[in-house]
Design a protein around this motif. Structure first.
Motif: not given
Length: 445
Positions: A64-66, A95-97, A120-124
């Protein structure tokens, strides 16, 4: 606003971090979204990609930072001027994941999240991207999500060559990516009128604050296409007809003193008709409808009606007229000098009293997604959500990848009658449907 607008593409990434005079006017659609902001509503949409392996959050944050500096109109904060709002570069941390949440598309407060208007979200195996609609539409968001996914896969040791929605993060943005494309094409000689009649509104029990009910239907593209062809319709026309059919059934089952038309708000991607690479908003709305006061409609009649409506309204001439109607207000010299707080009051009142009552539900179809060939082995499917409805109703969003077509409903009411009628019709037509939901117990479809 005493700032001077600069041509963003002439400024390198390094210089843009230090310049304070780089800013972006809100595009023609984006002007409305911040005006409608309230404590329990924000124009936030969500796109997500399901990978075939679990997501590494640390690598995702690095990706994301890139990636984000390549999208200057998403790395911004929103500000108020005397007459208009505008976007300015945001170089705060983030923004932070974050790990995903149960109720997506939460209202996005302009001063929260270090003023970033994306999440930005993550799950599994899932990476989810949420954005405020003032930044851009689903096409721009999909470019960012696919580019982020490609960079992430590259960090995992799977290099992806830029192609289609995957952009090269080492290149400066094309000037067209940053433009308000509406103003380039808004030059019809007439402004067609808008639909103004109040439509049927779904009644239901409002959910507690911030609760968004999600119901996903996962289908085969081939099966849906086969059925649509049986009705001599496209997939979009068939699914629009199915939603109108469900709304008609819902209205018939409700207590009502009189029938009203059922109408769907359908966004049209204008890039299909007017060449532009813009990553900002470039959509307009059409409103396929059925009026039950004229008599009972069979499903075949609804499909034919939608088919003819689409052919008449979705073409370059009609869409140019619609763009011109939208642009007329912004071009009016008297309106331009009206203070922002007065504009906000007028727009909010008009939307609440008139515009929001023009449709019974929303439906958007991003169509079939394509990714670079070397990216396909790592992707299972994509999802799209229109987010929290402005009023108590349901919104439907459709997207497909390879042979997987997902239909994602999002609503702020307890009852799932419309979704039930919709999916039952598809099943009756011979389409196999797998249902997923964020509810505690999956709704009986």
């Amino acid at each position: 606003m005493a700032k001077n607008q600069t041509t963003p593409n002439k400024i390198s990434k390094q210089n843009s971090k230090n310049r304070k005079d780089v800013w972006y006017k809100l595009d023609l659609s984006a002007i409305v979204y911040p005006t409608l902001q309230r404590r329990d509503f924000s124009s936030v949409y969500r796109l997500s990609v399901v990978l075939k392996e679990a997501v590494d959050p640390e690598l995702l944050q690095k990706a994301l930072d890139m990636t984000l500096p390549r999208f200057p109109t998403y790395k911004v904060a929103i500000r108020k001027g005397l007459f208009w709002r505008y976007l300015e570069p945001n170089n705060r941390p983030g923004p932070f994941v974050k790990e995903d949440i149960k109720n997506p598309c939460m209202p996005m407060h302009f001063k929260g999240n270090n003023r970033y208007l994306i999440r930005i979200y993550y799950y599994g195996n899932r990476i989810a991207f949420e954005a405020h609609h003032c930044l851009g539409d689903g096409t721009g968001g999909m470019c960012l999500l696919q580019t982020l996914t490609a960079v992430y896969l590259g960090l995992l040791g799977h290099p992806i060559q830029p192609e289609g929605f995957v952009l090269d993060i080492n290149q400066n943005p094309d000037p067209e990516e940053l433009e308000d494309a509406y103003m380039r094409y808004a030059h019809a000689q007439v402004c067609p009128p808008r639909p103004a009649e109040t439509t049927y509104r779904v009644r239901g029990t409002k959910e507690p604050f911030y609760t968004l009910n999600i119901i996903d239907g996962i289908l085969s593209v081939k099966e849906v296409m086969t059925v649509a062809r049986r009705y001599n319709a496209s997939i979009t026309e068939y699914l629009n007809a199915a939603l109108l059919y469900a709304l008609l059934q819902k209205q018939s089952s409700d207590f009502h003193l009189r029938l009203r038309p059922v109408r769907i708000a359908l966004p049209v991607n204008l890039r299909r008709f007017f060449p532009s690479k813009t990553l900002r908003n470039f959509i307009t709305m059409v409103y396929p409808f059925v009026d039950p006061r004229l008599g009972e409609y069979s499903f075949e009649e609804i499909v034919e009606h939608v088919h003819n409506y689409m052919r008449y309204h979705i073409n370059e001439k009609m869409l140019r007229g619609d763009i011109t109607t939208n642009a007329a207000t912004q071009r009016n010299p008297l309106i331009r000098v009206v203070p922002l707080f007065i504009k906000d009051f007028v727009v909010r009142t008009f939307y609440t009293k008139v515009q929001d009552k023009n449709s019974s539900a929303g439906l958007t179809n991003m169509g079939a997604l394509h990714v670079p060939k070397d990216m396909k082995p790592y992707i299972e499917r994509f999802d799209i959500y229109m987010g929290q409805p402005f009023s108590s109703r349901t919104n439907c969003a459709i997207i497909s990848f390879e042979d997987i077509l997902t239909i994602n409903f999002a609503s702020s009411i307890v009852e799932a009658d419309v979704e039930r009628y919709f999916f039952r019709k598809l099943v009756q037509d011979g389409i196999h449907v797998k249902i997923e939901s964020n509810r505690d117990a999956d709704p009986v479809i």
